[in-house]
Design a protein around this motif. Structure first.
Motif, PDB file in Angstrom:
ATOM      1  N   LYS A   5      98.351  30.771  58.783  1.00 57.04           N
ATOM      2  CA  LYS A   5      97.247  30.863  57.680  1.00 57.04           C
ATOM      3  C   LYS A   5      96.239  29.879  57.938  1.00 57.04           C
ATOM      4  O   LYS A   5      94.982  30.155  57.489  1.00 57.04           O
ATOM      5  N   ASN A   6      96.555  28.412  58.110  1.00 59.95           N
ATOM      6  CA  ASN A   6      95.602  27.493  58.492  1.00 59.95           C
ATOM      7  C   ASN A   6      94.700  28.059  59.534  1.00 59.95           C
ATOM      8  O   ASN A   6      93.677  27.768  59.417  1.00 59.95           O
ATOM      9  N   VAL A   7      95.230  28.451  60.712  1.00 64.94           N
ATOM     10  CA  VAL A   7      94.257  28.969  61.649  1.00 64.94           C
ATOM     11  C   VAL A   7      93.404  29.889  61.409  1.00 64.94           C
ATOM     12  O   VAL A   7      92.191  30.192  61.823  1.00 64.94           O
ATOM     13  N   ARG A  78      84.719  24.351  67.910  1.00 64.40           N
ATOM     14  CA  ARG A  78      84.860  22.624  68.250  1.00 64.40           C
ATOM     15  C   ARG A  78      85.046  21.980  66.833  1.00 64.40           C
ATOM     16  O   ARG A  78      85.704  20.908  66.675  1.00 64.40           O
ATOM     17  N   ILE A  79      84.023  22.322  65.822  1.00 63.37           N
ATOM     18  CA  ILE A  79      83.950  21.583  64.730  1.00 63.37           C
ATOM     19  C   ILE A  79      85.228  21.850  64.054  1.00 63.37           C
ATOM     20  O   ILE A  79      85.787  20.732  63.332  1.00 63.37           O
ATOM     21  N   MET A  80      85.922  23.133  64.150  1.00 63.12           N
ATOM     22  CA  MET A  80      87.199  23.276  63.393  1.00 63.12           C
ATOM     23  C   MET A  80      88.322  22.880  64.288  1.00 63.12           C
ATOM     24  O   MET A  80      89.342  23.196  63.810  1.00 63.12           O
ATOM     25  N   LYS A  81      88.203  22.206  65.475  1.00 62.81           N
ATOM     26  CA  LYS A  81      89.202  21.780  66.275  1.00 62.81           C
ATOM     27  C   LYS A  81      90.238  23.060  66.686  1.00 62.81           C
ATOM     28  O   LYS A  81      91.351  22.888  66.756  1.00 62.81           O
ATOM     29  N   ILE A  84      90.060  28.177  72.712  1.00 60.21           N
ATOM     30  CA  ILE A  84      90.591  29.423  73.126  1.00 60.21           C
ATOM     31  C   ILE A  84      91.192  29.313  74.546  1.00 60.21           C
ATOM     32  O   ILE A  84      90.470  28.641  75.285  1.00 60.21           O
ATOM     33  N   THR A  85      92.152  29.926  74.732  1.00 58.86           N
ATOM     34  CA  THR A  85      93.139  29.991  76.139  1.00 58.86           C
ATOM     35  C   THR A  85      93.703  31.157  76.484  1.00 58.86           C
ATOM     36  O   THR A  85      93.462  31.984  75.712  1.00 58.86           O
ATOM     37  N   ASP A  86      94.106  31.235  77.801  1.00 60.13           N
ATOM     38  CA  ASP A  86      94.653  32.520  77.986  1.00 60.13           C
ATOM     39  C   ASP A  86      96.367  31.941  77.723  1.00 60.13           C
ATOM     40  O   ASP A  86      96.776  31.260  77.096  1.00 60.13           O
ATOM     41  N   GLY A 141      94.091  28.765  68.980  1.00 59.21           N
ATOM     42  CA  GLY A 141      94.829  27.868  68.445  1.00 59.21           C
ATOM     43  C   GLY A 141      94.180  26.529  68.008  1.00 59.21           C
ATOM     44  O   GLY A 141      93.106  26.001  68.633  1.00 59.21           O
ATOM     45  N   GLU A 142      95.045  25.684  67.390  1.00 57.75           N
ATOM     46  CA  GLU A 142      94.535  24.309  67.144  1.00 57.75           C
ATOM     47  C   GLU A 142      94.476  23.452  68.599  1.00 57.75           C
ATOM     48  O   GLU A 142      95.309  23.537  69.262  1.00 57.75           O
ATOM     49  N   LYS A 143      93.435  22.735  68.509  1.00 61.14           N
ATOM     50  CA  LYS A 143      93.375  21.914  69.733  1.00 61.14           C
ATOM     51  C   LYS A 143      94.387  20.751  69.609  1.00 61.14           C
ATOM     52  O   LYS A 143      94.452  19.970  68.734  1.00 61.14           O
ATOM     53  N   LEU A 144      95.192  20.573  70.598  1.00 64.06           N
ATOM     54  CA  LEU A 144      96.410  19.642  70.859  1.00 64.06           C
ATOM     55  C   LEU A 144      95.729  18.632  71.208  1.00 64.06           C
ATOM     56  O   LEU A 144      96.230  17.175  70.749  1.00 64.06           O
TER      57      LEU A 144
END
Length: 146
Positions: A5-7, A78-81, A84-86, A141-144
């Protein structure tokens, strides 16, 4: 469950930020650049249409370039941290990012028919993925890290 939900909310906000930070400046810049080259006899509506098409193409190319770069995301992401990846966690290629963004537009416009939107809600609750992410085999997903 709360993570998805957050993402999802972050992605929605990132989408609006991207439209504000990339799409609207594209219209302005392309309008200034293309205005002197447009034929004099055309109607202003046709000129605006030409600038609009060019701005959308520019928008898709810029977004794909940013998503396939080391940034792994557009300005809004980027602003929302978000990134995008495979599936393996690697940056996506330019053409995969471009395809994903084009799929996002097609899928998004199909929601006008309501039935695809209802199907998307049902599928998302089961898979936790949006159609364009499934079709392009990408993960948002969220940037780790940093």
């Amino acid at each position: 469950k709360q993570y998805y939900k957050n993402v999802l909310w972050k992605r929605a906000l990132a989408f609006f930020l991207d439209n504000f930070l990339v799409l609207f400046p594209s219209f302005l810049v392309l309008g200034i650049i293309l205005a002197p080259f447009l034929p004099e006899g055309e109607l202003p509506e046709e000129q605006n249409q030409m600038i609009g098409y060019a701005a959308f193409i520019f928008y898709f190319v810029v977004c794909a370039a940013l998503e396939s770069s080391r940034l792994r995301g557009t300005f809004g992401k980027r602003i929302m941290k978000l990134q995008i990846t495979d599936k393996q966690g690697h940056p996506v290629t330019f053409f995969r990012a471009l395809g994903r963004n084009l799929l996002r537009a097609v899928v998004g416009y199909s929601y006008i028919l309501v039935v695809p939107l209802l199907i998307q809600v049902f599928v998302f609750t089961k898979t936790k993925k949006l159609f364009h992410d499934q079709l392009s085999r990408t993960i948002i997903g969220e940037k780790l890290n940093g």
